[in-house]
Design an enzyme around this catalytic site. Structure first.
Site, PDB file in Angstrom:
ATOM      1  N   CYS A  18      -5.472  -3.124   1.931  1.00 39.66           N
ATOM      2  CA  CYS A  18      -5.293  -3.270   3.374  1.00 39.66           C
ATOM      3  C   CYS A  18      -6.602  -3.453   4.138  1.00 39.66           C
ATOM      4  O   CYS A  18      -7.170  -4.525   4.144  1.00 39.66           O
ATOM      5  CB  CYS A  18      -4.495  -2.086   3.916  1.00 39.66           C
ATOM      6  SG  CYS A  18      -3.725  -2.454   5.529  1.00 39.66           S
ATOM      7  N   LYS A  73      -9.170   2.827  -2.341  1.00 38.26           N
ATOM      8  CA  LYS A  73      -9.467   2.072  -1.125  1.00 38.26           C
ATOM      9  C   LYS A  73     -10.873   2.413  -0.641  1.00 38.26           C
ATOM     10  O   LYS A  73     -11.291   3.577  -0.651  1.00 38.26           O
ATOM     11  CB  LYS A  73      -8.429   2.411  -0.062  1.00 38.26           C
ATOM     12  CG  LYS A  73      -8.498   1.592   1.219  1.00 38.26           C
ATOM     13  CD  LYS A  73      -7.304   1.938   2.113  1.00 38.26           C
ATOM     14  CE  LYS A  73      -7.256   1.103   3.371  1.00 38.26           C
ATOM     15  NZ  LYS A  73      -6.034   1.406   4.174  1.00 38.26           N
ATOM     16  N   GLU A  85       0.833  -1.197   0.000  1.00 44.60           N
ATOM     17  CA  GLU A  85       0.000   0.000   0.000  1.00 44.60           C
ATOM     18  C   GLU A  85       0.877   1.261   0.000  1.00 44.60           C
ATOM     19  O   GLU A  85       1.849   1.362   0.764  1.00 44.60           O
ATOM     20  CB  GLU A  85      -0.880  -0.041   1.249  1.00 44.60           C
ATOM     21  CG  GLU A  85      -1.795   1.126   1.454  1.00 44.60           C
ATOM     22  CD  GLU A  85      -2.600   0.977   2.743  1.00 44.60           C
ATOM     23  OE1 GLU A  85      -3.607   1.704   2.885  1.00 44.60           O
ATOM     24  OE2 GLU A  85      -2.235   0.134   3.606  1.00 44.60           O
ATOM     25  N   ASN A 100     -24.719 -64.378   8.666  1.00 45.90           N
ATOM     26  CA  ASN A 100     -26.091 -64.839   8.914  1.00 45.90           C
ATOM     27  C   ASN A 100     -26.140 -65.752  10.136  1.00 45.90           C
ATOM     28  O   ASN A 100     -27.032 -65.630  10.990  1.00 45.90           O
ATOM     29  CB  ASN A 100     -26.613 -65.623   7.714  1.00 45.90           C
ATOM     30  CG  ASN A 100     -26.771 -64.782   6.452  1.00 45.90           C
ATOM     31  OD1 ASN A 100     -26.736 -65.309   5.352  1.00 45.90           O
ATOM     32  ND2 ASN A 100     -26.938 -63.463   6.593  1.00 45.90           N
TER      33      ASN A 100
END
Length: 683
Positions: free
Chosen positions: A181, A125, A56, A476
């Protein structure tokens, strides 16, 4: 083999190489920051990167406070961006850089997307933090609600707004979105809408000062967003050189895909750098096709793709071999990190234990009936059953184990079967099926009954069928359930006898577990102390026995029947199975991944405790040979067996083959399309 063939390119297989960049910041020095950005762009170009994400506000640096409002810094920012744009003309990567830009009478914290000398677009932003150490609303305006606009930057007019996704016109899977951000700390990250609008990769340009525990929080958010958005997520935080007047910076860079961390940068590094990973956009497309919830979310969000502008650019891929920057697990069903392996084995084992315990209680069965061969599958089914009875508070003598030697049963496997039954304290018996098999073969006028050494499929299945017939009648007789021993790998290959055979049982406890995982589950039972030392000793001996159905007598040289020589290495078959069932990948891509996973035995990680002799390598011709056979067996010859399998628990997210669960397919299908795709696209 020519490495120039398109097969060897990640772009052929719908991947793009992304980089999370951590330049060294110059506080309030756009010229220096532009130079640092350009240097990493050139490095990324040399590494074959397609997309580079910077922190940024990296053009100015983040922590300059009121200097953001200075005319001189704003003008220097535009000049610096012009330098970056000019430098990008002959570079392959798309650059996503951070800068504060003036539009009208507002200053925006922006992501500027640049490709080959063109500013593709600018994304402001949305969420501006203004709490604790953050004061962004003091300087910046939010981009919330801005769409359909443009901006002049670096001498160009470019689209501006939060309604942008970027798509390569000549590489359809290269589609990405950018947020900044705080945007992904919000309950409604802009990247969610970007993903729903079609972006396969989401980028986050972040400054994000570091405090104790924050790195874990960032990783959690990146992983979660990549799962929710069914996307790749590239995150880059500010690092060395940022102002430490009141804050500190660790330069954390990460790339996630569907919740998996592909790569992470070293934190607190002094030198600038970039971490790269190849994001499998094809895998993401496949996941979105399968997960209806993703598409439902797009509908409920009002179809974001109708509101986003899709900014096209020419990427000019050359389809060169740039290697592969992602770890491919040789055993997709088996984690290759020790802690994950223990966690997964614990879960898998207990899923199976819970499954058979519930079925026994629901059926009010008095006994569990299991055929014990001394091989891996019946061994694992037996130890699962033993643990289930322990959990139910029932004596292990309620398990009736039968070893049923046939014409090729070895003393070793029969000895292991008896040793295991005795060690576990179950009720063990032996029924020699050979007299009944001889009578049946004689009644059929089979050549073997006349003394001829004919060991065909009838000869084999007479034995397999008799064993199952005995088990059902014994169940069985004793009010019991027949516990199936066949595994997921055998179901995939059709390596089981249909009907009155090992394909059938009352409960197929191993049906969701591939052969490669069964070996590790048994090893985990030993290492985690699930049973006593005597049992562990027998389990270790069984793990060292070659996989064989033992239905055909040894040849003149004493060689026993080998399953893997017939159907191929289970390691490869399970690899193929995972990518066919879980992701629906084209055979050529599966071959590409298999080659990168298996070509070099010395490269990458191996799962813990795998014997040295199992750490082998396979080249492309071998991979192709067994993949062709897998495709034929899976799509042509074995589906009818899977369409009629008994109940059994799904164990792995990699998939199951029950027609009531993960896999539905016609029993009379063909593999022609898959085999042709493989033939057309391999060198």
């Amino acid at each position: 083999m020519a490495k120039t063939h398109p097969f060897h390119s990640i772009h052929t297989h719908q991947m793009i190489r992304a980089g999370a960049c951590t330049p060294r910041a110059g506080v309030g020095d756009p010229a220096a920051n532009a130079a640092a950005t350009i240097a990493l762009a050139h490095a990324g170009n040399a590494e074959g990167a397609d997309l580079l994400v910077f922190p940024e506000l990296n053009v100015t640096s983040y922590a300059v406070d009121d200097l953001h409002l200075q005319d001189a810094l704003q003008r220097a920012t535009d000049t610096a961006l012009s330098d970056v744009v000019a430098a990008s003309v002959d570079l392959r990567p798309v650059l996503v850089v951070g800068a504060a830009l003036v539009r009208g009478a507002r200053l925006y914290n922006c992501a500027v997307v640049i490709s080959r000398g063109r500013v593709l677009g600018v994304v402001p932003k949305t969420f501006l933090p203004n709490y604790r150490e953050y004061y962004e609303k003091r300087w910046f305006a939010s981009g919330a609600g801005l769409s359909g606009l443009d901006i002049t930057v670096a001498g160009q007019t470019a689209p501006f707004g939060t309604d942008l996704i970027f798509a390569a016109s000549d590489l359809p899977h290269f589609v990405f979105h950018a947020e900044i951000c705080e945007d992904y700390w919000a309950p409604t990250p802009p990247s969610t809408a970007g993903a729903l609008a079609g972006a396969l990769v989401c980028c986050n340009l972040s400054a994000s000062n570091i405090v104790i525990g924050k790195a874990r929080e960032r990783a959690l958010l990146c992983a979660a967003q990549s799962v929710r958005g069914v996307c790749g997520y590239v995150y880059s935080a500010a690092g060395p050189g940022e102002s430490t007047t009141d804050l500190a910076w660790d330069g954390q860079g990460m790339i996630h895909e569907l919740g998996e961390l592909l790569v992470e940068s070293p934190r607190f590094a002094e030198a600038p750098g970039t971490v790269y990973a190849d994001i499998d956009c094809g895998r993401l497309i496949a996941e979105r096709l399968r997960v209806g919830t993703f598409n439902d979310a797009a509908v409920l969000a009002g179809h974001p793709e109708t509101r986003f502008r899709r900014i096209a650019f020419e990427h000019r891929p050359d389809f060169a071999d740039v290697g592969l920057r992602r770890q491919i697990r040789r055993f997709p069903f088996v984690p290759n990190t020790p802690e994950r392996l223990d966690e997964d084995c614990y879960e898998a084992f207990n899923i199976q234990v819970q499954g058979i315990a519930k079925r026994m209680a629901a059926a009010r069965a008095q006994k569990l009936v299991i055929g014990i061969s001394g091989g891996l599958d019946s061994t694992h089914a037996l130890i699962v059953a033993a643990k289930a009875l322990d959990r139910l508070g029932r004596p292990r003598t309620d398990i009736l184990g039968y070893t049923m030697p046939g014409f090729a049963t070895s003393d070793g496997t029969k000895g292991n079967a008896w040793a295991l039954m005795n060690a576990l304290g179950i009720t063990g018996e032996e029924i020699d099926i050979r007299p009944a098999a001889r009578q049946l073969l004689a009644d059929m006028r089979h050549p073997f009954a006349g003394g001829e050494p004919v060991y065909d499929v009838t000869f084999e299945n007479v034995q397999a069928g008799l064993r199952t017939d005995y088990l059902f009648r014994l169940a069985n007789h004793n009010n019991g359930l027949v516990v199936g021993t066949g595994d997921l790998s055998e179901l995939a290959l059709g390596w089981c006898t249909y009907g009155v055979g090992d394909q059938m049982s009352h409960y197929a406890v191993n049906a969701g577990v591939p052969k490669t995982l069964i070996q590790f589950l048994i090893r985990w039972c030993i290492s985690s102390g699930q049973f006593d030392d005597e049992t562990n000793h027998v389990l270790a001996a069984i793990l060292g026995t070659e996989i064989s159905p033992e239905l055909v007598p040894a040849d003149a040289n004493g060689l026993i029947q080998s399953t893997e020589s017939k159907v191929g290495p289970y390691a490869l078959n399970d690899f193929f199975l995972h990518y066919v069932v879980r992701h629906g990948m084209a055979p050529s891509k599966i071959a590409f991944l298999a080659l990168h996973a298996w070509a070099d035995a010395a490269a990458g990680r191996w799962p813990r405790d795998l014997p040295d002799e199992a750490r082998v390598a396979y080249d492309l011709p071998v991979i192709r040979e067994w993949l062709e056979k897998f495709l034929h067996r899976f799509f042509v010859t074995s589906q009818f067996k899977r369409s009629a399998i008994p109940n059994g628990p799904k164990v792995s997210a990699g998939g199951a083959l029950s027609p009531r669960g993960d896999w539905r397919a016609p029993s009379d299908g063909t593999a022609a399309a898959w085999l042709k795709e493989l033939a057309d696209n391999l060198p």
